[in-house]
Design a protein around this motif. Structure first.
Motif, PDB file in Angstrom:
ATOM      1  N   SER A 243     -10.313  20.119  10.763  1.00 32.23           N
ATOM      2  CA  SER A 243      -9.666  20.183  12.070  1.00 32.23           C
ATOM      3  C   SER A 243     -10.393  21.202  12.935  1.00 32.23           C
ATOM      4  O   SER A 243     -10.899  22.208  12.445  1.00 32.23           O
ATOM      5  N   SER A 244     -10.405  20.965  14.238  1.00 33.98           N
ATOM      6  CA  SER A 244     -11.007  21.926  15.168  1.00 33.98           C
ATOM      7  C   SER A 244     -10.028  23.032  15.539  1.00 33.98           C
ATOM      8  O   SER A 244     -10.397  24.000  16.197  1.00 33.98           O
ATOM      9  N   ASN A 245      -8.770  22.895  15.113  1.00 32.34           N
ATOM     10  CA  ASN A 245      -7.769  23.927  15.345  1.00 32.34           C
ATOM     11  C   ASN A 245      -7.646  24.839  14.133  1.00 32.34           C
ATOM     12  O   ASN A 245      -8.369  24.668  13.142  1.00 32.34           O
ATOM     13  N   GLN A 246      -6.705  25.757  14.177  1.00 28.97           N
ATOM     14  CA  GLN A 246      -6.452  26.659  13.064  1.00 28.97           C
ATOM     15  C   GLN A 246      -4.955  26.772  12.802  1.00 28.97           C
ATOM     16  O   GLN A 246      -4.137  26.604  13.702  1.00 28.97           O
ATOM     17  N   GLY A 247      -4.610  27.077  11.541  1.00 29.50           N
ATOM     18  CA  GLY A 247      -3.211  27.307  11.191  1.00 29.50           C
ATOM     19  C   GLY A 247      -2.336  26.089  11.428  1.00 29.50           C
ATOM     20  O   GLY A 247      -2.750  24.944  11.224  1.00 29.50           O
ATOM     21  N   LEU A 248      -1.102  26.329  11.887  1.00 31.39           N
ATOM     22  CA  LEU A 248      -0.151  25.247  12.109  1.00 31.39           C
ATOM     23  C   LEU A 248      -0.652  24.214  13.113  1.00 31.39           C
ATOM     24  O   LEU A 248      -0.270  23.046  13.060  1.00 31.39           O
ATOM     25  N   LEU A 249      -1.533  24.648  14.034  1.00 27.01           N
ATOM     26  CA  LEU A 249      -2.047  23.735  15.050  1.00 27.01           C
ATOM     27  C   LEU A 249      -2.931  22.641  14.463  1.00 27.01           C
ATOM     28  O   LEU A 249      -3.238  21.656  15.132  1.00 27.01           O
ATOM     29  N   ASP A 252      -1.910  18.928  14.545  1.00 20.97           N
ATOM     30  CA  ASP A 252      -2.198  18.094  15.717  1.00 20.97           C
ATOM     31  C   ASP A 252      -3.327  17.125  15.384  1.00 20.97           C
ATOM     32  O   ASP A 252      -4.477  17.508  15.192  1.00 20.97           O
ATOM     33  N   GLN A 253      -3.009  15.852  15.352  1.00 22.23           N
ATOM     34  CA  GLN A 253      -3.987  14.841  14.934  1.00 22.23           C
ATOM     35  C   GLN A 253      -5.155  14.700  15.898  1.00 22.23           C
ATOM     36  O   GLN A 253      -6.217  14.185  15.525  1.00 22.23           O
ATOM     37  N   PHE A 254      -5.005  15.167  17.138  1.00 22.22           N
ATOM     38  CA  PHE A 254      -6.107  15.112  18.095  1.00 22.22           C
ATOM     39  C   PHE A 254      -7.222  16.090  17.724  1.00 22.22           C
ATOM     40  O   PHE A 254      -8.327  16.001  18.251  1.00 22.22           O
ATOM     41  N   SER A 255      -6.935  17.013  16.819  1.00 21.70           N
ATOM     42  CA  SER A 255      -7.937  17.999  16.407  1.00 21.70           C
ATOM     43  C   SER A 255      -8.710  17.576  15.161  1.00 21.70           C
ATOM     44  O   SER A 255      -9.621  18.275  14.727  1.00 21.70           O
ATOM     45  N   TRP A 256      -8.391  16.432  14.571  1.00 23.59           N
ATOM     46  CA  TRP A 256      -9.049  16.009  13.334  1.00 23.59           C
ATOM     47  C   TRP A 256     -10.418  15.436  13.657  1.00 23.59           C
ATOM     48  O   TRP A 256     -10.553  14.506  14.451  1.00 23.59           O
TER      49      TRP A 256
END
Length: 359
Positions: A243-249, A252-256
């Motif tokens: 994922s391009s996010n971190q932690g709980l974020l 968000d499937q848009f970050s995969w």
């Protein structure tokens, strides 16, 4: 809060670049995530077969509730995708019932290769939706799981096609539950079940013959910092993705992130995530089902005392509602106060025990 647009290679890039038909390139895990994400939209005015190509390009926002930039980007991308032009949207149902503590929605996509995908929506921002999710800790089935099975049986009876089931977050859990209890003749037409960071189940369900029969068809994907997808008990194999996010974020499937028409795979969960998941699941296991029930009912009694209905509303005005919630806690009867204190005490003890194990 304004949503951040995602520009890294994700399924929006896939929609732009993949022009192959479903006959030439059968549905894959990225397609599953796209269809599961479309399940969050609201196609209530579509009463009959409607191809994605026929969605009104100038009024796509009517299918989106709230200021959701990513969902609009998804809808714009999918309507322009040659791969998805002839996919048909049918049978969306939405049923939120506060009294029954149920938040359920699903829709079906008829694919051009004569297969279909039944997509179940994940949790929305309503207290009702989150209360039902919490109820998974002591109740099986929850109302949405029952609705998912009924929905799958009805649609697969109307269309004798081979099919997929899937969803993101709670939607993935609903897909697995429905697949496990389909009648045997219908189950033979089931190709695969996709759970995209969907939570697990109570242990007794995972040892049932119905679940064990369907396990080989389950494809579960979780990000490296998965919390939602690792809740309760998970027996099936799962694939860890970037994922391009971190932690709980990362939920968000848009970050995969995507590469070569597939998710970018990782070898293991983050160390911190493993620890957090162990604390949460050990804590849940340390409580009886009755204790979990009382704690969850009490927690949401406090939240509902604010007269708000969604987490978004609470996030924007919590400082105004905090005195009301504190007052509600003070007015609880002795039994509920006791369980509230006992449950938080169990969480602290579990945290400290696992902390010692790290040393």
């Amino acid at each position: 809060m304004k949503e951040r647009m995602i520009f890294l290679p994700n399924f929006l890039s896939y929609l732009k670049n993949c022009s192959q038909s479903f006959s030439d390139l059968p549905l894959n895990e990225v397609d599953s995530l796209i269809l599961s994400s479309l399940a969050y939209l609201h196609f209530n005015d579509i009463k009959y077969h409607n191809k994605i190509r026929d969605l009104p390009s100038k009024s796509l926002t009517k299918y989106i509730k709230g200021n959701q930039h990513n969902n609009l980007a998804l809808l714009e991308a999918v309507t322009k995708s040659s791969r998805y032009q002839d996919v048909e949207i049918v049978f969306q149902v939405e049923d939120t019932n506060k009294e029954e503590e149920k938040q359920f929605s699903a829709l079906t996509f008829l694919l051009p290769d004569n297969k279909m995908y039944l997509a179940f929506r994940g949790t929305d921002a309503t207290f009702v939706g989150w209360k039902e999710d919490f109820n998974m800790a002591f109740l099986l089935p929850i109302p949405s799981q029952q609705e998912a099975l009924i929905y799958a049986e009805k649609v697969t009876k109307l269309y004798p096609r081979k099919f997929y089931l899937g969803g993101h977050s709670k939607g993935g859990n609903l897909a697995v539950y429905a697949a496990s209890l389909l009648n045997k003749s219908t189950e033979t037409r089931l190709i695969k079940v996709y759970s995209h960071d969907g939570p697990g189940f109570l242990k007794e369900f995972l040892y049932s013959s119905n679940y064990l029969t369907i396990t080989p068809k389950i494809s579960k994907t979780v990000p490296a910092a998965s919390i939602i997808g690792m809740l309760l008990t998970t027996n099936e194999e799962y694939t860890i993705i970037k994922s391009s996010n971190q932690g709980l974020l990362e939920h968000d499937q848009f970050s995969w992130e995507i590469e070569n028409n597939a998710f970018i795979k990782l070898k293991k969960l983050d160390d911190g995530t493993i620890y957090t998941n162990k604390v949460i699941n050990d804590w849940i296991s340390s409580l009886s089902k009755e204790e979990r029930n009382i704690f969850i009912d009490t927690l949401f009694k406090v939240l509902n005392s604010t007269n708000l209905t969604t987490l978004d509303e609470l996030a924007s005005s919590w400082y105004l509602k905090l005195p009301i919630m504190i007052k509600t806690i003070y007015t609880l009867d002795c039994k509920h106060k006791k369980y509230l204190v006992k449950t938080f005490k169990a969480l602290i003890i579990t945290f400290l025990k696992n902390l010692r194990c790290l040393k």
